[in-house]
Design a protein around this motif. Structure first.
Motif, PDB file in Angstrom:
ATOM      1  N   GLY A  13      92.781  96.433 -12.460  1.00 10.35           N
ATOM      2  CA  GLY A  13      93.659  97.210 -13.330  1.00 10.35           C
ATOM      3  C   GLY A  13      94.798  96.406 -13.922  1.00 10.35           C
ATOM      4  O   GLY A  13      95.473  96.867 -14.842  1.00 10.35           O
ATOM      5  N   THR A  58      99.874 112.878 -17.168  1.00 15.55           N
ATOM      6  CA  THR A  58     100.342 111.580 -17.652  1.00 15.55           C
ATOM      7  C   THR A  58     101.532 111.667 -18.610  1.00 15.55           C
ATOM      8  O   THR A  58     102.506 110.933 -18.434  1.00 15.55           O
ATOM      9  N   THR A 104     107.279 107.771 -12.295  1.00 12.24           N
ATOM     10  CA  THR A 104     106.774 106.394 -12.355  1.00 12.24           C
ATOM     11  C   THR A 104     107.916 105.388 -12.327  1.00 12.24           C
ATOM     12  O   THR A 104     107.848 104.361 -11.640  1.00 12.24           O
ATOM     13  N   ASP A 108      98.541 106.746 -21.125  1.00 12.34           N
ATOM     14  CA  ASP A 108      98.641 106.077 -19.815  1.00 12.34           C
ATOM     15  C   ASP A 108      99.190 104.656 -19.940  1.00 12.34           C
ATOM     16  O   ASP A 108      99.994 104.211 -19.133  1.00 12.34           O
ATOM     17  N   GLU A 166     102.889 103.402 -18.445  1.00 14.74           N
ATOM     18  CA  GLU A 166     102.961 102.259 -17.535  1.00 14.74           C
ATOM     19  C   GLU A 166     103.919 101.199 -18.086  1.00 14.74           C
ATOM     20  O   GLU A 166     104.795 100.702 -17.377  1.00 14.74           O
ATOM     21  N   ASN A 199      88.773 108.023 -19.271  1.00 13.56           N
ATOM     22  CA  ASN A 199      89.815 107.194 -18.679  1.00 13.56           C
ATOM     23  C   ASN A 199      90.533 107.964 -17.581  1.00 13.56           C
ATOM     24  O   ASN A 199      91.248 108.920 -17.849  1.00 13.56           O
ATOM     25  N   ASN A 214      93.032 107.280 -15.942  1.00 14.99           N
ATOM     26  CA  ASN A 214      94.500 107.173 -15.967  1.00 14.99           C
ATOM     27  C   ASN A 214      95.174 108.153 -16.916  1.00 14.99           C
ATOM     28  O   ASN A 214      96.392 108.313 -16.874  1.00 14.99           O
TER      29      ASN A 214
END
Lengths: 348, 348, 348, 348
Positions: free
Chosen positions: A154, C144, C151, C316, C320, D140, D142
């Motif tokens: 990932g 998400t 996060t 996503d 991130e 996906n 995620n």
């Protein structure tokens, strides 16, 4: 009428039977201190202990950094293979005992060691800087101690799909890299080795790199070592005891294996204690007859116990940190365009 | 200049020091077979073994189902508390050794046992069917063996926010339930016990139920038992060795603790083997002097080892299954409107 | 008998009713182009468009970097508050349109801007370098587009628990920081604002920083902007339309809000298109009577639509990346010991 | 020197260019109301609207349950294929508008409809009860709106690895099922279609079932419909706009596609509003010339907008619920041993 019990038992036990008989064999060898490890450097040390001398056919080499060491173990002869249980080939272990309590520089040094050793191994295997590479992250993403392979995948700079649409002059030192996380047998019903072989046949990469969680002999190796080897994955290795090899033989292309120890087998811990006692080491304890020890261990190794691993409570932190270090080192080794200073570049 | 090393060492070791000294004490008691368990039924059995008789002040009771048993252990006197290491109170352990290889009925039986025992315990504590309950899922969601608390919380029928806007005649047998996953000290910097206490003070529930992963003495308990107790969470218990108690004393309301064993301490395994050998059990092995055993164990318990747990490789499957069973049982116990037949209703 | 339908409808709709009536009001104001945004800089631009001039009581300021800009909007008067819909206070938006297609330097510049603006805001609020700070990551970690708060919290250098056991001379420039992810009402049954207030009362930090996903007016803001404001969280803001404010008033300590746009309300998109058509902009389309547009929009805003958001498919990747940038900037602002060069240090 | 910008732009935009030109074409067709949908039933309805009559070559059929309906649309001629944009074949849509606010029975009815329609389709394709089936969960993991395929795969009863070691008399009505989640191009660098093809070639199943998240025309379809079709996956479908087909032609075995709508394209929403206005529907608004509408839409469809989707805020709850329903239906259709009453059996 469906026989749920036999079905479920099979589900639970699949992979277990294989390993159990192996363990019983191992325990019978107790006294010769035959404990399991996926690390060649530990296998060499065990052989040394048993023989009281450096085993024939093994050449070792060590390089020291400020925080870490890179120990290269070459298994050169069939005899050395038999003695260590490791296939003939080259294994580099980068070890940094204090990596968790050290500053960023220690992590960078490990990543740089890994990058340089991986580059060197790829060159030795004839893999050029433009050759396509497939990375496979082995293991079960749902179980933290087995999740390092998919976690590294990932964090990789995957480029194969871009390469195909970019003219060469625009690629600027980025290699074509693809990456899969094939899952584990219990999730897919298909052997990991089969999935990787089928993708290799279809996409025809020049080489494969497999990343996996390993079982070490000693808990001090957990989260502190990375092993790179040029012999691929052999049956019985890994946290999940991979059942089939993933090797140059089975895939038809060179296979480099990168592994991080995250567990120790319970039986290893037990045999270690018994070994210490029986050898009277450390404690000057009188020897107990080895056969009694052996019986005790064989008795303990039920099907339950052979499926148990020892792992740190903070395994989530270790997997997160080491997957960043390994992905950083791999990214710079795979892509010429990334310099050593950019070892974590892509991860930002 | 920041002293990263001392800082990081602290990070890694926090929680460890406490536990280590406890372990050394425990090991010194070796020979008296003092191994760690969070299960009262195991603590009772250890006391029985040591004493060669039922300890005073402990009353046990057993109920049998088709697949599972519910064993109630009551610790009635301070002396019984001392002998078992479990606070005075009632502990029910539902045990179903074959739950993983059994059909759906076994899982339902465990959920129903749990539901009925939880209902009974709530009634004994004076918690009425309309009283608001706060559920707290302890543990670290990033580490599979410690994730059962947050996983159960994710499967509960949470209603407190709806209750406040519904007229009583529309609530139809659904209790007001709130649920939090407070995380662990390393993630938040705040003691779990502190977070729960602050939410209790603010939202004023009538009772709290805490769900946690437990350490057992025996690997055969992992994923096969559920314990319900009326004494809350005591320091040192759980996979992460909770540092502060979560009890009626600290919260000011009744606290029921529900736990599922997911690990065994490494030291327990080692002491178990040594115990088996020294007692000559099973193997007719001659006794080794206990003090030698003890020295061996104390020597092994480094700070590393005391942070290690033994857990099955398939811990992800166990946590998923048992969290469904526990949440099913809790949902029907908490909400009168859900019948036994609907034990998994809300989960669909 | 339980009335599942009314219960479930309530579950699904909770939070929706509030928002819907607001939307209908908004749509009625259509023609005055009243669309929703959580960004003060967009609210200012909308006011400018409507008024054809800079609104009174608003002072703006802009700083340019190589890749990004930091625009400071100060809402100084009650009139400016009314016109923009933003509470009186200071809002800094760091905007980097090309952050996803730029090299590492762009991301670092955004993190440094954030760090410096956050430091400045903390100083203005009288928060000293040793004062304890609680960070709360708002939002739903399972969805998400709403997951940026939790996060970011997962990437912070949390130190409160270490601070308490370290002597001051060993702390070396690390502030005491705690961090929680309180979850959302649907998961806990408790208002997010209530959980934060209770933890503040218990742990007594000097200030709070809340991190949240935002709704923007324009899709070009998604994943390209970060807003820092000194007025906390106001009702109706965020992806999940927080229902209660989290402010200095409600908590009794200064509250800084950091937000990243991850969605645009569907109604905003629709009104935007209609606005473009009705104003004949870009397309020289004849005007349609505004009341007809309004009716069309009001008609479209069913309870379904008001719960819909517009978000990129690759949300996503955006969450991130931006959570790393935000956590990097926050870590260096919070801990004096971390220099600008170490902006991602802790994340490795 | 690496050209990061062109590389990153490519990364961000890959998959986007293809779709964009398609969208511009679509918008040009505006007035003929050509909006995107992956659902055959919606495509039929759009064709009906345009033609003012049932299109030739399409045969529909409807079955009603207590909570849900199953609508079968057969596209029988090349002309019908052109008009609907759906390949010749059979598409069953199970629709349950109130599934989220209904009791368990509604969910079970949807799962049973799915099971029975899937069984029927497998029989029509000549797939016997003992034939091996490979399930592929596209999308996906995620990004919540694209995660339904991998989530369903995680809930399937996978048996291929057990089948191989069990004698036939012990298999008791459990089919050999394997399951993979191949990931998406951006994660692997390999086309999803390529990975599935390679696993099919290697493991030689008798048929494949692909599970995917879909884009609908209407937000009311999100989380309320399941489509089963016998023509596989066609290019451009799915949340991620799959670039290559996964069909009987490409794999050499029958391919059944199961899809759940989780998003609506932003451009669909916009064109819908404009359509409503231009047609003067509902609102009796005077018609605006279609070409002006078209220009407005074409102008709005930047590369950004074509990568945007509309999705509910509570998409995580929808994905969790619908994946349970779909996996329940698939498990009972795939394994004869599981009866309708056991539709959620394996999930416990």
């Amino acid at each position: 009428m469906i026989d749920w019990r036999s079905f479920e038992e099979l589900r639970v036990n699949s992979g277990m039977l294989h390993r159990r008989s192996e363990l019983v064999e191992q325990a019978k060898g107790f006294g010769r201190a035959s404990v399991r490890t996926d690390l060649a450097v530990e296998a060499r040390d065990l052989a040394r202990e048993r023989l009281g001398a450096e085993p024939d056919g093994i050449v070792s080499d060590e390089e020291k950094g400020d925080f870490a060491r890179a120990i290269t173990v070459r298994v050169l002869t069939p005899e050395a293979e038999r003695v260590t249980g490791k296939r003939m080939g080259t294994y580099v272990t980068i070890h940094c005992p204090d990596i968790r309590v050290s500053q960023k520089e220690a992590k960078e040094e490990v990543a740089k060691f890994l990058s340089s050793k991986l580059s060197q191994m790829m060159a030795e295997l004839g893999i050029g800087p433009e050759d396509e590479v497939l990375v496979a992250g082995l293991g079960n993403w749902n179980a933290t101690p087995d999740a390092i392979g998919p976690t590294v995948v990932g964090k990789l700079l995957v480029t194969r799909h871009l390469h195909r649409v970019l003219p060469p002059e625009k690629r600027g030192g980025l290699r074509s890299v693809s990456a899969i996380s094939p899952g584990v047998l219990g999730l897919t019903g298909i052997e990991t080795a089969e999935i990787i072989a089928s993708v290799v046949e279809k996409t025809r990469p020049r080489a494969a790199i497999v990343v996996d969680a390993l079982a070490a002999r000693s808990t001090t190796r957990i989260g502190t070592s990375v092993q790179i080897g040029n012999t691929g994955i052999n049956p019985g290795s890994g946290v999940g005891n991979r059942r089939f090899g993933i090797t140059a033989d089975s895939l038809g292309i060179p296979v480099i294996a990168i592994g991080v120890p995250t567990v120790v087998d319970v039986t290893t811990i037990v045999m270690d204690v018994l070994g210490a006692i029986s050898r009277g080491e450390d404690q000057n304890i009188a020897e107990l007859p080895p056969e009694r020890m052996r019986d005790a261990v064989v008795n303990m190794i039920g099907p339950d116990m052979s499926q148990m691993v020892v792992t740190p409570k903070e395994i989530d932190v270790i997997v997160e940190m080491m997957s960043t270090v390994v992905a950083g080192g791999m990214n710079t080794a795979l892509h010429e365009a990334l310099t050593e200073d950019e070892i974590y570049e892509y991860l930002h």
